[in-house]
Write an enzyme that holds these catalytic residues in place. Sequence first.
Site: not given
Length: 331
Positions: A243, A272, A293
């Site tokens: 993360r 994001e 991602h």
Amino acid sequence: MVRKRPLVVVTRKLPEVVETRMCELFDTRLNETDAPMSGVDLAEAMSSADVLVPTVTDRIDRKLIEGAGERLKLIANFGNGVDNIDVAAAIERGITVTNTPGVLTEDTADMTMALILSVARRIVEGASVIPSGEWGGWSPTWMLGSRITGKRLGIIGMGRIGQAVARRAKAFGLSIHYHNRRRVAASIEEQLEATYWESLDQMLARMDIVSVNCPHTPGTYHLLSARRLKLMRPTTILVNTARGEIIDTAALVQMLERNELAGAGLDVFEHEPAVPTKLVRLAKAGKVTLLPHMGSATQEGRIDMGEKVIVNVKAFLDGHRPPDRVLPSML
Ligand code: 8YV
């Protein structure tokens, strides 16, 4: 009107087989457009659903949970990480939370290796040369990266994914080092020939490559702070498939700009889908590899994740304890 079956609301488009099965089993409301839900959409969904199936793009905070309808009893996250959900607030409201662990381990570990190789061997930079028509031919001193065999890899977070990264990295001839809240079993250390570092600071100062593989929790937010990042050597490569919030991005950018780190491979970001312009500039300069991602983005993985969601929802609605219940003590 009395509803016959519980309503399951899915916030994003899932693989077709998963959606089909969900519709067979439950009264399911799908998101045909796949557009991420706004806070208002989520609040509306949470006011009428019995079960909510969110993803990493849905921020289910305390306010939304407190405003949820009486019927909402399960949040079955489509994803392993649950940092998008205020789990404590959910449990206080009597809402069970589940996730999808285990099924994205190997895919995420593959992507971690891909990023390590990409940065060390300049794969993304190299791959653009031929399509751009600018290849002038082989040269002994051109496009040189750094060898990974024989280097030290420091893994932060030796859970399922960290161990899967270690297995792969060992096969590539890297020596395995790790920092974890708890030391793993001696049999695992032996198998991976892994060295445990109780002190993250000391490990960081001695690694050639550092891979972030721990969950994002209040305790790991900016774990790689400006101070800790500075402990790394200028030849070190940093990779993050966990993360974005675990790394102080602004400090990382500054170090990369000043050549205080050799490079970085990032699949995840703090806010994001926004990515700092400075990071994009560093990617254009070949200093970092940025992926959107994609760690668990395989067709097989996404179907497996969907099946895990179905098992959790079905078990819960049948009155059983769902297999992947998340408890605050796990975070
Ligand atoms: C998922 C992830 O794609 O599962 C996780 O924790 O980070 C991703 O790989 C995403 O969370 C789906 O919600």
